[in-house]
Design an enzyme around this catalytic site. Sequence first.
Site, mmCIF file in Angstrom:
data_model
loop_
_atom_site.group_PDB
_atom_site.id
_atom_site.type_symbol
_atom_site.label_atom_id
_atom_site.label_comp_id
_atom_site.label_asym_id
_atom_site.label_seq_id
_atom_site.Cartn_x
_atom_site.Cartn_y
_atom_site.Cartn_z
ATOM 1 N N THR A 1 30.822 39.633 49.396
ATOM 2 C CA THR A 1 31.587 38.925 48.362
ATOM 3 C C THR A 1 32.996 38.691 48.875
ATOM 4 O O THR A 1 33.571 39.533 49.564
ATOM 5 C CB THR A 1 31.613 39.708 47.033
ATOM 6 O OG1 THR A 1 32.303 40.949 47.234
ATOM 7 C CG2 THR A 1 30.218 39.987 46.498
ATOM 8 N N ASP B 1 31.613 44.935 40.835
ATOM 9 C CA ASP B 1 30.601 45.664 40.056
ATOM 10 C C ASP B 1 29.864 44.710 39.107
ATOM 11 O O ASP B 1 28.652 44.830 38.917
ATOM 12 C CB ASP B 1 31.262 46.791 39.245
ATOM 13 C CG ASP B 1 31.873 47.848 40.147
ATOM 14 O OD1 ASP B 1 31.372 48.027 41.274
ATOM 15 O OD2 ASP B 1 32.851 48.492 39.726
ATOM 16 N N GLY C 1 40.424 44.569 31.908
ATOM 17 C CA GLY C 1 39.538 45.736 31.960
ATOM 18 C C GLY C 1 38.430 45.545 32.964
ATOM 19 O O GLY C 1 38.297 44.477 33.585
HETATM 20 P P1 ATP Z 1 36.719 44.772 42.878
HETATM 21 O O1 ATP Z 1 36.989 45.803 43.952
HETATM 22 O O2 ATP Z 1 37.942 44.178 42.260
HETATM 23 O O3 ATP Z 1 35.690 45.193 41.900
HETATM 24 P P2 ATP Z 1 35.385 43.423 45.030
HETATM 25 O O4 ATP Z 1 36.429 43.402 46.108
HETATM 26 O O5 ATP Z 1 34.266 44.381 45.146
HETATM 27 O O6 ATP Z 1 36.061 43.511 43.616
HETATM 28 P P3 ATP Z 1 35.306 40.532 45.127
HETATM 29 O O7 ATP Z 1 34.784 39.977 46.399
HETATM 30 O O8 ATP Z 1 36.773 40.499 44.898
HETATM 31 O O9 ATP Z 1 34.699 41.975 44.906
HETATM 32 O O10 ATP Z 1 34.643 39.729 43.908
HETATM 33 C C1 ATP Z 1 33.249 39.739 43.648
HETATM 34 C C2 ATP Z 1 32.819 38.389 43.124
HETATM 35 O O11 ATP Z 1 33.518 38.122 41.892
HETATM 36 C C3 ATP Z 1 33.168 37.194 44.025
HETATM 37 O O12 ATP Z 1 32.185 36.961 45.025
HETATM 38 C C4 ATP Z 1 33.244 36.055 43.016
HETATM 39 O O13 ATP Z 1 31.952 35.582 42.686
HETATM 40 C C5 ATP Z 1 33.838 36.759 41.777
HETATM 41 N N1 ATP Z 1 35.301 36.630 41.743
HETATM 42 C C6 ATP Z 1 36.222 37.530 42.173
HETATM 43 N N2 ATP Z 1 37.486 37.046 42.025
HETATM 44 C C7 ATP Z 1 37.348 35.818 41.466
HETATM 45 C C8 ATP Z 1 38.268 34.797 41.050
HETATM 46 N N3 ATP Z 1 39.606 34.951 41.184
HETATM 47 N N4 ATP Z 1 37.767 33.658 40.504
HETATM 48 C C9 ATP Z 1 36.427 33.484 40.344
HETATM 49 N N5 ATP Z 1 35.507 34.417 40.714
HETATM 50 C C10 ATP Z 1 35.953 35.560 41.266
#
Ligand code: ATP
Length: 286
Positions: free
Chosen positions: A201, A234, A269
């Site tokens: 992601t 998540d 949240g």
């Molecule tokens: P976190 O640690 O904050 O839970 P993460 O680092 O595990 O997140 P990310 O890659 O930031 O995961 O985000 C997971 C998914 O959420 C992305 O692949 C996308 O589909 C969606 N997403 C995250 N941020 C955005 C955003 N600013 N706008 C739209 N979709 C988003």
Amino acid sequence: MAVWNLGSVNIDHVYQVPHLPAPGETLAALSYSTGLGGKGANQSVAAARAGAVVHHIGAVGPDADRVLARLRAFGVGTDAIRITDTPTGHAIITVDAQAENAIILFPGANLLPDRDQVEGALADARVGDFLLLQNETSAQAEAARIGRERGLRVVYSAAPFDVDAVREVLPFTNLLVMNEGEAAQLQAALGQVPPVERIVTRGAKGAEWHSPSGEVLSVPAFRVRPVDTTGAGDCFIGNLVAALDAGLSRPEAMRRASAAAAIQVTRAGAGEAMPDAADVTAFLQD
Ligand code: ATP
């Protein structure tokens, strides 16, 4: 089918403070709130809100009545959560006026699940069910092995990232999910991309499903105005697994997960901000 999730359950204590405390300082908080937290609980809530039958496997202390009630209110099965004498895992989260934070995380009872507990809980699991794991509990490798032996689809979310934990779980993993930072760390540590199905992601840049054959399925992120991105990963994982469990194809499941996470980041949240299936369907129809 069902989703079994060996995962953390935390009580989050959130304090708004005028500035992050300095060494030796006693600081009065401006406000206080408490709620359900932990990557495991967040993923269980996301999958249950998305419509899956979810059984959470974990351990809490005698102080967990409210968080267990919260999980149940979101539709998460709590029969496989053991109540122990060790305090429930918790996070002390201080947030300053610039939204900068400092967090103390106490794993507590999250480190108590063992092979016997997991084996007992999975006695009712059926071939083809999903087993979700993250790196906030004990017994991940044992659970992954049992899950694989019983024909469950094992999904490992390699967060918080620890290369030794990934190495132990990887041989029993059907699908590895990481954000781009975790994926880069793993590739650097292993010297190669791991030869398993994996999702990376990339926040607002979307997500990719890589198959060992070299095939890549990319889904863009939906354009939204984010308010709080905590728990986006998540939300994505919980919705993806719920969609696959319901029989959707990979592209459809990735699209629903992307839509769910886009909704989630527009709300404040983490666990409390997970959308339900109707929210996601309506978002995709707009
Ligand atoms: P976190 O640690 O904050 O839970 P993460 O680092 O595990 O997140 P990310 O890659 O930031 O995961 O985000 C997971 C998914 O959420 C992305 O692949 C996308 O589909 C969606 N997403 C995250 N941020 C955005 C955003 N600013 N706008 C739209 N979709 C988003």
